[in-house]
Design a protein around this motif. Structure first.
Motif, PDB file in Angstrom:
ATOM      1  N   LEU A  35       0.921  -1.150  -0.539  1.00  0.00           N
ATOM      2  CA  LEU A  35       0.290  -0.076  -0.571  1.00  0.00           C
ATOM      3  C   LEU A  35       1.317   1.067   0.063  1.00  0.00           C
ATOM      4  CD1 LEU A  35      -2.553  -1.449   2.660  1.00  0.00           C
ATOM      5  CD2 LEU A  35      -3.182  -0.671  -0.049  1.00  0.00           C
ATOM      6  N   ARG A  36       2.009   1.453   0.780  1.00  0.00           N
ATOM      7  CA  ARG A  36       2.670   2.215   0.961  1.00  0.00           C
ATOM      8  C   ARG A  36       3.452   2.663  -0.826  1.00  0.00           C
ATOM      9  NH1 ARG A  36       5.157  -0.619   5.629  1.00  0.00           N
ATOM     10  NH2 ARG A  36       4.271  -0.090   7.099  1.00  0.00           N
ATOM     11  N   ARG A  37       3.795   1.756  -1.421  1.00  0.00           N
ATOM     12  CA  ARG A  37       4.796   1.857  -2.244  1.00  0.00           C
ATOM     13  C   ARG A  37       3.934   2.309  -3.316  1.00  0.00           C
ATOM     14  NH1 ARG A  37       4.063  -1.116  -6.568  1.00  0.00           N
ATOM     15  NH2 ARG A  37       3.661  -3.068  -5.333  1.00  0.00           N
ATOM     16  N   ARG A  38       2.671   1.744  -3.165  1.00  0.00           N
ATOM     17  CA  ARG A  38       1.319   2.266  -4.894  1.00  0.00           C
ATOM     18  C   ARG A  38       1.231   3.292  -4.036  1.00  0.00           C
ATOM     19  NH1 ARG A  38      -3.539  -2.682  -4.535  1.00  0.00           N
ATOM     20  NH2 ARG A  38      -2.040  -4.094  -4.526  1.00  0.00           N
ATOM     21  N   ARG A  55       6.646  11.469   3.280  1.00  0.00           N
ATOM     22  CA  ARG A  55       7.289  10.385   2.564  1.00  0.00           C
ATOM     23  C   ARG A  55       7.303   9.632   3.419  1.00  0.00           C
ATOM     24  NH1 ARG A  55       8.354   9.557  -2.759  1.00  0.00           N
ATOM     25  NH2 ARG A  55       7.894  11.426  -3.702  1.00  0.00           N
ATOM     26  N   ARG A  56       7.341  10.343   4.962  1.00  0.00           N
ATOM     27  CA  ARG A  56       8.274   9.780   6.015  1.00  0.00           C
ATOM     28  C   ARG A  56       6.663   8.861   6.635  1.00  0.00           C
ATOM     29  NH1 ARG A  56      11.715  12.599   7.626  1.00  0.00           N
ATOM     30  NH2 ARG A  56      10.531  14.100   9.052  1.00  0.00           N
ATOM     31  N   ARG A  57       6.090   9.991   6.609  1.00  0.00           N
ATOM     32  CA  ARG A  57       4.460   9.821   7.455  1.00  0.00           C
ATOM     33  C   ARG A  57       4.311   8.062   6.816  1.00  0.00           C
ATOM     34  NH1 ARG A  57      -1.112  14.083   7.167  1.00  0.00           N
ATOM     35  NH2 ARG A  57      -1.771  12.323   8.716  1.00  0.00           N
ATOM     36  N   VAL A  58       4.337   8.169   5.441  1.00  0.00           N
ATOM     37  CA  VAL A  58       3.705   7.321   4.866  1.00  0.00           C
ATOM     38  C   VAL A  58       4.512   6.084   5.095  1.00  0.00           C
ATOM     39  CG1 VAL A  58       3.888   5.525   1.942  1.00  0.00           C
ATOM     40  CG2 VAL A  58       2.936   7.893   2.676  1.00  0.00           C
ATOM     41  N   ALA A  59       5.978   6.163   5.085  1.00  0.00           N
ATOM     42  CA  ALA A  59       6.387   4.581   5.779  1.00  0.00           C
ATOM     43  C   ALA A  59       6.520   4.302   6.866  1.00  0.00           C
ATOM     44  CB  ALA A  59       8.067   5.041   5.417  1.00  0.00           C
ATOM     45  N   GLU A  60       6.187   5.227   8.240  1.00  0.00           N
ATOM     46  CA  GLU A  60       5.640   5.092   9.126  1.00  0.00           C
ATOM     47  C   GLU A  60       4.101   4.131   9.326  1.00  0.00           C
ATOM     48  OE1 GLU A  60       7.211   8.227  11.315  1.00  0.00           O
ATOM     49  OE2 GLU A  60       9.648   7.819  11.082  1.00  0.00           O
ATOM     50  N   CYS A  61       3.978   4.325   8.331  1.00  0.00           N
ATOM     51  CA  CYS A  61       1.970   4.188   8.653  1.00  0.00           C
ATOM     52  C   CYS A  61       2.095   2.590   9.056  1.00  0.00           C
ATOM     53  CB  CYS A  61       0.949   4.898   8.109  1.00  0.00           C
ATOM     54  SG  CYS A  61      -0.873   4.011   8.329  1.00  0.00           S
ATOM     55  N   ASP A  62       1.184   1.861   9.796  1.00  0.00           N
ATOM     56  CA  ASP A  62       0.997   0.821   9.737  1.00  0.00           C
ATOM     57  C   ASP A  62      -0.562   0.368  10.026  1.00  0.00           C
ATOM     58  OD1 ASP A  62       3.389  -0.350  10.066  1.00  0.00           O
ATOM     59  OD2 ASP A  62       3.445   0.103  11.758  1.00  0.00           O
ATOM     60  N   ASP A  63      -0.941   1.408   9.438  1.00  0.00           N
ATOM     61  CA  ASP A  63      -2.560   1.359   9.457  1.00  0.00           C
ATOM     62  C   ASP A  63      -3.322   1.030   8.027  1.00  0.00           C
ATOM     63  OD1 ASP A  63      -5.328   1.724   9.297  1.00  0.00           O
ATOM     64  OD2 ASP A  63      -5.698   2.990  10.589  1.00  0.00           O
ATOM     65  N   LEU A  71      -4.621   6.351  -0.388  1.00  0.00           N
ATOM     66  CA  LEU A  71      -4.136   5.311  -2.174  1.00  0.00           C
ATOM     67  C   LEU A  71      -5.846   5.954  -2.468  1.00  0.00           C
ATOM     68  CD1 LEU A  71      -3.060   4.044  -4.174  1.00  0.00           C
ATOM     69  CD2 LEU A  71      -3.431   1.486  -2.797  1.00  0.00           C
ATOM     70  N   GLY A  72      -7.016   5.917  -2.243  1.00  0.00           N
ATOM     71  CA  GLY A  72      -7.940   6.617  -2.563  1.00  0.00           C
ATOM     72  C   GLY A  72      -7.233   8.363  -3.126  1.00  0.00           C
ATOM     73  N   ARG A  73      -7.638   8.433  -2.073  1.00  0.00           N
ATOM     74  CA  ARG A  73      -7.131   9.974  -2.406  1.00  0.00           C
ATOM     75  C   ARG A  73      -5.891  10.523  -3.491  1.00  0.00           C
ATOM     76  NH1 ARG A  73      -7.540  11.873   4.434  1.00  0.00           N
ATOM     77  NH2 ARG A  73      -9.862  11.043   4.593  1.00  0.00           N
ATOM     78  N   ALA A  74      -4.805  10.107  -3.230  1.00  0.00           N
ATOM     79  CA  ALA A  74      -3.462  10.043  -3.790  1.00  0.00           C
ATOM     80  C   ALA A  74      -3.910   9.848  -5.788  1.00  0.00           C
ATOM     81  CB  ALA A  74      -2.890   8.831  -3.711  1.00  0.00           C
ATOM     82  N   ALA A  75      -5.017   8.783  -5.918  1.00  0.00           N
ATOM     83  CA  ALA A  75      -5.362   8.536  -7.326  1.00  0.00           C
ATOM     84  C   ALA A  75      -6.608   9.395  -7.520  1.00  0.00           C
ATOM     85  CB  ALA A  75      -6.424   6.855  -6.859  1.00  0.00           C
ATOM     86  N   PHE A  76      -6.970  10.286  -6.626  1.00  0.00           N
ATOM     87  CA  PHE A  76      -8.657  11.576  -6.800  1.00  0.00           C
ATOM     88  C   PHE A  76      -8.564  12.527  -6.672  1.00  0.00           C
ATOM     89  CE2 PHE A  76      -9.986   6.846  -7.366  1.00  0.00           C
ATOM     90  CZ  PHE A  76     -10.422   6.731  -8.533  1.00  0.00           C
TER      91      PHE A  76
END
Length: 98
Positions: A35-38, A55-63, A71-76
């Motif tokens: 999910l982080r990669r996507r 980027r750090r916030r994404v990398a550290e998220c485990d939820d 991911l949905g927001r990143a797409a749209f």
């Protein structure tokens, strides 16, 4: 709405990435890593620059629920402020199902 064929193709590609499922048998840490990669691929595809802090916030998220929301927001969504905002609504304003 843009009539640029490149942006239309990008939107379709982004949607295909978003809808591609992660097998349920995959361990949670691998699901989160995917999910982080996507998320990073999606924002790069849309030409949205992420700061090192984002980027750090994404990398550290485990939820995984939060990662799917991002991911949905990143797409749209719009920019990083839209992707990483601190609420439980999707891009269209509808509550995200639990």
């Amino acid at each position: 709405m843009s009539t640029d064929p490149k942006s239309g193709a990008s939107a379709l590609f982004a949607l295909s990435l978003l809808l591609r499922s992660i097998p349920e048998k995959t361990p949670l840490d691998e699901q989160n890593r995917d999910l982080r990669r996507r998320i990073e691929q999606m924002v790069e595809l849309r030409g949205v620059p992420l700061t090192p802090a984002e980027r750090r916030r994404v990398a550290e998220c485990d939820d995984p629920d939060l990662l799917y929301r991002w991911l949905g927001r990143a797409a749209f969504g719009g920019g990083p402020a839209d992707v990483f905002r601190d609420d439980d609504e999707d891009v269209a304003g509808a509550p995200v199902p639990e």
